[in-house]
Scaffold this motif. Structure first.
Motif, PDB file in Angstrom:
ATOM      1  N   ASP A 156       0.829  -1.097   0.236  1.00 52.65           N
ATOM      2  CA  ASP A 156      -0.025  -0.178   0.027  1.00 52.65           C
ATOM      3  C   ASP A 156       0.770   1.150   0.044  1.00 52.65           C
ATOM      4  O   ASP A 156       1.276   1.693   1.028  1.00 52.65           O
ATOM      5  CB  ASP A 156      -0.769  -0.129   1.144  1.00 52.65           C
ATOM      6  N   GLY A 157       1.233   1.584  -1.160  1.00 51.67           N
ATOM      7  CA  GLY A 157       2.192   2.706  -1.255  1.00 51.67           C
ATOM      8  C   GLY A 157       3.592   1.951  -0.698  1.00 51.67           C
ATOM      9  O   GLY A 157       4.104   1.148  -1.411  1.00 51.67           O
ATOM     10  N   ASP A 158       4.274   2.893   0.028  1.00 53.89           N
ATOM     11  CA  ASP A 158       5.595   2.109   0.726  1.00 53.89           C
ATOM     12  C   ASP A 158       5.249   1.302   1.753  1.00 53.89           C
ATOM     13  O   ASP A 158       6.483   0.933   2.490  1.00 53.89           O
ATOM     14  CB  ASP A 158       6.442   3.549   1.227  1.00 53.89           C
ATOM     15  N   ASP A 159       4.159   0.906   2.155  1.00 55.34           N
ATOM     16  CA  ASP A 159       4.008   0.321   3.453  1.00 55.34           C
ATOM     17  C   ASP A 159       3.402  -1.157   3.034  1.00 55.34           C
ATOM     18  O   ASP A 159       2.336  -1.313   1.985  1.00 55.34           O
ATOM     19  CB  ASP A 159       2.864   1.128   4.224  1.00 55.34           C
ATOM     20  N   PRO A 160       3.489  -1.992   3.848  1.00 61.77           N
ATOM     21  CA  PRO A 160       2.650  -3.509   3.641  1.00 61.77           C
ATOM     22  C   PRO A 160       1.365  -3.270   3.793  1.00 61.77           C
ATOM     23  O   PRO A 160       0.959  -2.758   4.649  1.00 61.77           O
ATOM     24  CB  PRO A 160       3.559  -4.530   4.450  1.00 61.77           C
ATOM     25  N   VAL A 161       0.544  -4.127   2.995  1.00 61.85           N
ATOM     26  CA  VAL A 161      -1.048  -4.111   3.199  1.00 61.85           C
ATOM     27  C   VAL A 161      -1.320  -4.786   4.568  1.00 61.85           C
ATOM     28  O   VAL A 161      -0.450  -5.745   4.941  1.00 61.85           O
ATOM     29  CB  VAL A 161      -1.588  -5.043   2.189  1.00 61.85           C
ATOM     30  N   GLY A 162      -1.899  -4.125   5.223  1.00 65.21           N
ATOM     31  CA  GLY A 162      -2.170  -4.755   6.639  1.00 65.21           C
ATOM     32  C   GLY A 162      -1.325  -4.070   7.694  1.00 65.21           C
ATOM     33  O   GLY A 162      -1.526  -4.390   9.015  1.00 65.21           O
ATOM     34  N   GLY A 163      -0.289  -3.480   7.365  1.00 65.48           N
ATOM     35  CA  GLY A 163       0.440  -2.773   8.215  1.00 65.48           C
ATOM     36  C   GLY A 163       1.639  -3.714   8.598  1.00 65.48           C
ATOM     37  O   GLY A 163       2.534  -3.144   9.650  1.00 65.48           O
ATOM     38  N   GLU A 164       1.714  -5.056   8.595  1.00 62.74           N
ATOM     39  CA  GLU A 164       2.702  -5.801   8.964  1.00 62.74           C
ATOM     40  C   GLU A 164       3.309  -6.247   7.773  1.00 62.74           C
ATOM     41  O   GLU A 164       2.694  -6.809   6.740  1.00 62.74           O
ATOM     42  CB  GLU A 164       2.073  -7.052   9.624  1.00 62.74           C
ATOM     43  N   TRP A 165       4.763  -6.738   7.579  1.00 61.31           N
ATOM     44  CA  TRP A 165       5.540  -7.553   6.789  1.00 61.31           C
ATOM     45  C   TRP A 165       4.974  -8.933   6.564  1.00 61.31           C
ATOM     46  O   TRP A 165       4.959  -9.496   5.543  1.00 61.31           O
ATOM     47  CB  TRP A 165       6.764  -7.260   6.817  1.00 61.31           C
ATOM     48  N   ASN A 166       5.063  -9.639   7.708  1.00 58.50           N
ATOM     49  CA  ASN A 166       4.581 -10.866   7.891  1.00 58.50           C
ATOM     50  C   ASN A 166       3.647 -11.377   8.851  1.00 58.50           C
ATOM     51  O   ASN A 166       3.644 -10.608   9.772  1.00 58.50           O
ATOM     52  CB  ASN A 166       5.842 -11.985   7.626  1.00 58.50           C
ATOM     53  N   TYR A 167       2.808 -12.541   8.600  1.00 55.77           N
ATOM     54  CA  TYR A 167       1.897 -12.770   9.835  1.00 55.77           C
ATOM     55  C   TYR A 167       2.169 -14.133  10.147  1.00 55.77           C
ATOM     56  O   TYR A 167       1.319 -14.839  10.287  1.00 55.77           O
ATOM     57  CB  TYR A 167       0.338 -12.501   8.980  1.00 55.77           C
ATOM     58  N   ASP A 168       3.347 -14.443  10.390  1.00 55.89           N
ATOM     59  CA  ASP A 168       3.881 -15.659  10.820  1.00 55.89           C
ATOM     60  C   ASP A 168       3.291 -15.948  12.271  1.00 55.89           C
ATOM     61  O   ASP A 168       2.971 -17.195  12.184  1.00 55.89           O
ATOM     62  CB  ASP A 168       5.363 -15.678  11.177  1.00 55.89           C
ATOM     63  N   GLU A 169       3.061 -15.021  13.060  1.00 55.42           N
ATOM     64  CA  GLU A 169       2.287 -15.492  14.481  1.00 55.42           C
ATOM     65  C   GLU A 169       0.776 -16.087  14.177  1.00 55.42           C
ATOM     66  O   GLU A 169       0.430 -16.865  14.883  1.00 55.42           O
ATOM     67  CB  GLU A 169       2.353 -14.394  15.225  1.00 55.42           C
ATOM     68  N   GLN A 170       0.285 -15.655  13.210  1.00 56.67           N
ATOM     69  CA  GLN A 170      -0.986 -16.320  13.095  1.00 56.67           C
ATOM     70  C   GLN A 170      -0.843 -17.593  12.134  1.00 56.67           C
ATOM     71  O   GLN A 170      -2.102 -18.267  11.707  1.00 56.67           O
ATOM     72  CB  GLN A 170      -2.006 -15.436  12.027  1.00 56.67           C
ATOM     73  N   ASN A 171       0.071 -18.213  11.793  1.00 55.92           N
ATOM     74  CA  ASN A 171       0.272 -19.181  10.923  1.00 55.92           C
ATOM     75  C   ASN A 171       0.932 -20.533  11.838  1.00 55.92           C
ATOM     76  O   ASN A 171       1.674 -21.090  10.878  1.00 55.92           O
ATOM     77  CB  ASN A 171       1.139 -19.015   9.607  1.00 55.92           C
ATOM     78  N   ARG A 172       0.582 -20.451  12.761  1.00 55.50           N
ATOM     79  CA  ARG A 172       1.176 -21.540  13.592  1.00 55.50           C
ATOM     80  C   ARG A 172       0.186 -22.329  14.572  1.00 55.50           C
ATOM     81  O   ARG A 172       0.588 -22.818  15.572  1.00 55.50           O
ATOM     82  CB  ARG A 172       2.198 -20.953  14.599  1.00 55.50           C
TER      83      ARG A 172
END
Length: 508
Positions: A156-172
């Motif tokens: 989203d422009g210069d920022d990652p969509v959703g505000g986070e670069w990765n969502y690893d914590e939700q993928n465990r």
């Protein structure tokens, strides 16, 4: 000029096949490929069937294709240059280390020339990676962010969509007991594939004499993998429509009865060139943008494809040939025989190895946190495990397995891994259902039927202390090692020695 199409470059959408639509095509099916390692029978079936289907598709599109089935690549080039003396060949740069030089030597020996063009099966060009890095050590997270910015994917422009670069914590997460994974897409072998299967069976006469210990890959399940562009697109559709939603949350989970979980199963098609990285990523992102898949699932998949896959390709390119034999921890144990035979009482290893023996496949967390983790703790020489991965997995190529196994799995070189991925039975129990039916006790470290992961874990830390204690990411685990008294450490060392002996005798 003739376009040379290698067995993992099966795409008309880019490279010299796209740029030179009127030129002759040459393909070589080398039997010598089968003799380099005791490959799982699905591996040569996949590669040779995909090559033959690709040949037929090119011919149907009006291309002239010379297809040579020979003992070696040199024999194939000899046949080609007998028909076309002094021919000039062009191909995409091979991904395997030294591949360009080997091909050029063979071609020039027969009076031809070889030109190479960039390998467009990847999104990050070598010059781009080389400009980005000051490594080694290389840092994947930094590279992944640079790829997101470069491609604009999930930005989203210069920022990652959703505000986070990765969502690893939700993928465990681990799935609930009533979770039912989506059906696995399968592709019924046609006559071309059946002919390849028959040839592979005849070639090996029902067994794999090259396999160590006189073992074989057992009686595999029916071949299921896509071998055409149309089938590969179907596999992509099935993933995005049926599997992507649950992929993120459960991508690190292991369920004994569910070998595929919600994984994409697209690695074979990507690594053969039947699919491209941009198209699979863009399909996943489209699903997020239309509300059909959650961000954490899509981001996790994007990270695997434009982050990890591109990253290990360039680490391999830059760090070979030393990476193939790297062994910074001095590990010297032989790979246990049960990796080939499947004969072990350890429920988690039994399930993962059984998957490789039956299907030539086990998903990424089984590869890293079961098979590689056990080998790391046992002290297996990295090159031996790499050989097994390369032989056993249908999606394995040297550029894939070497950084993933030697470095990520066995902490062999320090090229990018910031710590060894070592874990005890506690991790296996948290992320799987294997421990509940295992004859070993997950809570015991020493004594009869104590889980081998536990004593081997503490022994691994103990014997590699001089190299690992100063690692800032290892401080907490070494503080726990420090809590063990002399009697406990002696018992752990004795148990680890016993386990190494039993592993060598295939009695685990």
């Amino acid at each position: 000029m003739t376009v040379l199409v290698l067995g993992d470059q099966l795409s008309r959408r880019f490279g010299p096949l796209a740029d030179r639509p009127d030129d002759r095509v040459v393909m070589i099916e080398s039997r010598d490929f089968l003799r380099r390692l005791p490959y799982h029978p699905h591996k040569p079936t996949l590669v040779f069937s995909a090559m033959r289907h690709f040949r037929d598709a090119l011919r149907e599109a009006g291309r002239t294709v010379d297809y040579h089935r020979e003992e070696t690549f040199e024999d194939g080039f000899e046949s080609h240059f007998e028909r076309h003396p002094d021919d000039d060949l062009v191909t995409m740069t091979p991904a395997s280390h030294g591949g360009t030089e080997r091909l050029r030597t063979l071609i020039e020996r027969h009076g031809g020339t070889l030109a190479t063009v960039p390998d467009e099966r990847f999104l990050c060009a070598p010059a781009t990676f080389d400009e980005w890095t000051d490594g080694p050590p290389y840092r994947h997270e930094s590279f992944y962010r640079s790829m997101r910015r470069e491609t604009g994917y999930l930005m989203d422009g210069d920022d990652p969509v959703g505000g986070e670069w990765n969502y690893d914590e939700q993928n465990r997460e681990t799935p609930p007991d009533d979770w039912e994974p989506p059906a696995v897409p399968t592709f019924e072998p046609d006559e071309t594939t059946r002919r390849v299967q028959s040839w592979v069976r005849d070639h090996f006469d029902g067994g794999y004499e090259q396999a160590p210990y006189g073992g074989d890959w057992a009686d595999p399940e029916p071949f299921r993998w896509p071998v055409t562009r149309q089938q590969a697109v179907g596999a992509l559709d099935a993933f995005v429509e049926d599997r992507l939603t649950d992929f993120g949350a459960y991508q690190d989970a292991m369920v004994e009865s569910e070998w595929a979980m919600a994984h994409s199963l697209l690695s074979t098609s990507l690594n053969l060139g039947l699919l491209g990285p941009a198209e699979v990523v863009e399909r996943a992102i489209e699903a997020y943008e239309t509300g059909d898949a959650p961000l954490h699932s899509v981001e996790g998949f994007v990270r695997q494809v434009i982050g990890w896959r591109e990253f290990v390709r360039h680490v391999y390119r830059r760090e070979m040939p030393e990476l193939a034999t790297a062994n910074q921890l001095g590990a010297s144990e032989d790979l246990p025989e049960f990796f080939w035979t499947g004969e072990t009482d350890m429920a988690c290893l039994d399930a993962a190895i059984d998957g490789v023996r039956k299907r030539g496949y086990a998903h990424h967390i089984e590869r890293l946190m079961l098979l590689s983790n056990f080998s790391l703790l046992l002290g297996v020489e990295p090159a031996q495990l790499n050989r097994w991965f390369h032989a056993g997995y249908v999606d394995a190529f040297h550029w894939v397995t070497t950084p993933n196994v030697v470095e990520m799995g066995l902490y062999g070189s320090g090229a990018f891994a910031t710590k060894p991925y070592a874990a005890s039975a506690n991790y296996v129990d948290r992320m799987s259902d294997h421990c509940s039916d295992c004859p070993y006790y997950k809570t015991k470290t020493t004594g009869e039927r104590a889980c081998p992961f536990n004593a081997l874990y503490w022994d691994f830390l103990d014997r590699n202390e001089s190299q690992l204690r100063s690692n800032h990411r290892m401080g907490l685990v070494y503080s726990h090692l420090d809590d063990k008294d002399d009697d406990q450490l002696t018992a752990i060392r004795e148990r680890a020695d016993e386990l190494r002996t039993r592993a060598a005798d295939s009695e685990l």
